[in-house]
Scaffold this motif. Structure first.
Motif, mmCIF file in Angstrom:
data_model
loop_
_atom_site.group_PDB
_atom_site.id
_atom_site.type_symbol
_atom_site.label_atom_id
_atom_site.label_comp_id
_atom_site.label_asym_id
_atom_site.label_seq_id
_atom_site.Cartn_x
_atom_site.Cartn_y
_atom_site.Cartn_z
ATOM 1 N N ASN A 227 0.826 -1.202 0.000
ATOM 2 C CA ASN A 227 0.000 0.000 0.000
ATOM 3 C C ASN A 227 0.866 1.259 0.000
ATOM 4 N N LEU A 228 0.383 2.284 -0.676
ATOM 5 C CA LEU A 228 1.027 3.588 -0.699
ATOM 6 C C LEU A 228 -0.007 4.650 -0.332
ATOM 7 N N MET A 229 0.459 5.736 0.244
ATOM 8 C CA MET A 229 -0.410 6.868 0.563
ATOM 9 C C MET A 229 -1.657 6.445 1.328
ATOM 10 N N GLY A 230 -1.430 5.674 2.398
ATOM 11 C CA GLY A 230 -2.543 5.275 3.242
ATOM 12 C C GLY A 230 -3.514 4.316 2.600
ATOM 13 N N GLY A 231 -3.053 3.590 1.572
ATOM 14 C CA GLY A 231 -3.916 2.630 0.892
ATOM 15 C C GLY A 231 -4.750 3.230 -0.219
ATOM 16 N N THR A 232 -4.490 4.477 -0.584
ATOM 17 C CA THR A 232 -5.222 5.089 -1.688
ATOM 18 C C THR A 232 -4.755 4.521 -3.038
ATOM 19 N N LEU A 233 -3.530 4.010 -3.076
ATOM 20 C CA LEU A 233 -3.033 3.295 -4.238
ATOM 21 C C LEU A 233 -2.091 2.212 -3.755
ATOM 22 N N ALA A 234 -1.744 1.290 -4.666
ATOM 23 C CA ALA A 234 -0.945 0.141 -4.254
ATOM 24 C C ALA A 234 -0.124 -0.371 -5.424
ATOM 25 N N ILE A 235 1.001 -0.978 -5.079
ATOM 26 C CA ILE A 235 1.786 -1.740 -6.035
ATOM 27 C C ILE A 235 1.444 -3.212 -5.821
ATOM 28 N N VAL A 236 1.006 -3.861 -6.892
ATOM 29 C CA VAL A 236 0.680 -5.290 -6.851
ATOM 30 C C VAL A 236 1.647 -6.003 -7.783
ATOM 31 N N GLU A 237 2.205 -7.116 -7.338
ATOM 32 C CA GLU A 237 3.235 -7.801 -8.119
ATOM 33 C C GLU A 237 3.088 -9.310 -8.016
ATOM 34 N N GLY A 238 3.670 -9.993 -9.006
ATOM 35 C CA GLY A 238 3.719 -11.439 -8.992
ATOM 36 C C GLY A 238 4.768 -11.919 -9.968
ATOM 37 N N ARG A 239 5.215 -13.160 -9.802
ATOM 38 C CA ARG A 239 6.280 -13.712 -10.632
ATOM 39 C C ARG A 239 5.733 -14.885 -11.446
ATOM 40 N N LYS A 240 6.137 -14.942 -12.725
ATOM 41 C CA LYS A 240 5.692 -16.034 -13.590
ATOM 42 C C LYS A 240 6.524 -17.288 -13.289
#
Length: 239
Positions: free
Chosen positions: A226-239
């Motif tokens: 989460n960034l900025m109090g959860g107003t936006l987020a980085i979501v990631e995953g690996r193949k």
């Protein structure tokens, strides 16, 4: 009045919208993010584990701001392909990269995130910033990005999420609904476009749900930050 188009009209609607706000898009982004958008893009590059010499795909690249950050990471032996379906955003992106020290490593092209014009397993990493929210079929776009990603490579998304803290979340949605369109009018001359951004953010999966979709579509080690109090987020995953 709803500014959220139906699924069958979303592609043409969003393309026209971004064409119309392209000239003021970067300026308005800086206003909306309180000047922190460049820092968030650098975090995306770090989370994607981009290395010198790699070939990276930046989907929904817009004005190439993230593409330029990625180019610094891949260096003179690497390559960044930026793809966006708005020709006007690509035009601004081409202007933005003119003086970039790694401009020779950046290729910008028009294309559709739901039908990527690339062979399977072509890219070492795939990024998308504020783009998944705007595709008509989220999982179709996810599967396409995973398809062109090499085994072991990471898919990293930066997009809106939904804060959960009491009071703060109410204040945030009021800000997004009432203040952001005013910024859009000042920065890009298009308040209606930023009303669409508000509605699209309300309907977009939050970070936990998007992380679940990453996992359900075959990505390992799916997680979010989460960034900025959860107003936006980085979501990631690996193949």
């Amino acid at each position: 009045m709803s500014y959220l188009p139906s699924k069958d009209k979303k592609e043409s609607y969003v393309r026209e919208l971004f064409n119309n706000i392209s000239k003021g898009y970067d300026r308005t982004n800086r206003m909306m993010s309180l000047g922190r958008d460049e820092k968030w893009r650098r975090t995306v590059v770090k989370r994607a584990r981009v290395k010198p010499g790699q070939h990276v795909l930046d989907v929904c690249c817009g004005t190439a701001k993230l593409s330029m950050q990625l180019a610094m990471a891949v260096g003179s032996q690497g390559k960044v392909t930026g793809l966006d379906f708005s020709e006007k955003m690509i035009e601004i992106g081409l202007e933005n990269i003119v003086d970039h020290p790694q401009r020779g490593q950046i290729e910008l092209m028009q294309g559709n995130a739901m039908d990527l014009p690339f062979e399977d397993e072509q890219f070492d990493a795939v990024t998308v910033a504020w783009g998944l929210r705007n595709v008509p079929e989220l999982e179709v776009a996810l599967r396409e990005m995973i398809r062109v990603l090499k085994p072991g490579g990471k898919l990293v998304s930066l997009d809106m999420s939904k804060p959960t803290a009491p009071v703060f979340k109410q204040a945030y949605w009021v800000y997004f609904e009432k203040i952001v369109p005013i910024m859009g009018q000042v920065g890009a001359g298009k308040s209606d476009a930023y009303r669409y951004f508000y509605e699209s953010a309300k309907h977009f999966p939050d970070a936990p749900k998007l992380t679940q979709l990453f996992a359900e579509n075959g990505l390992r080690d799916a997680r979010y930050t989460n960034l900025m109090g959860g107003t936006l987020a980085i979501v990631e995953g690996r193949k």
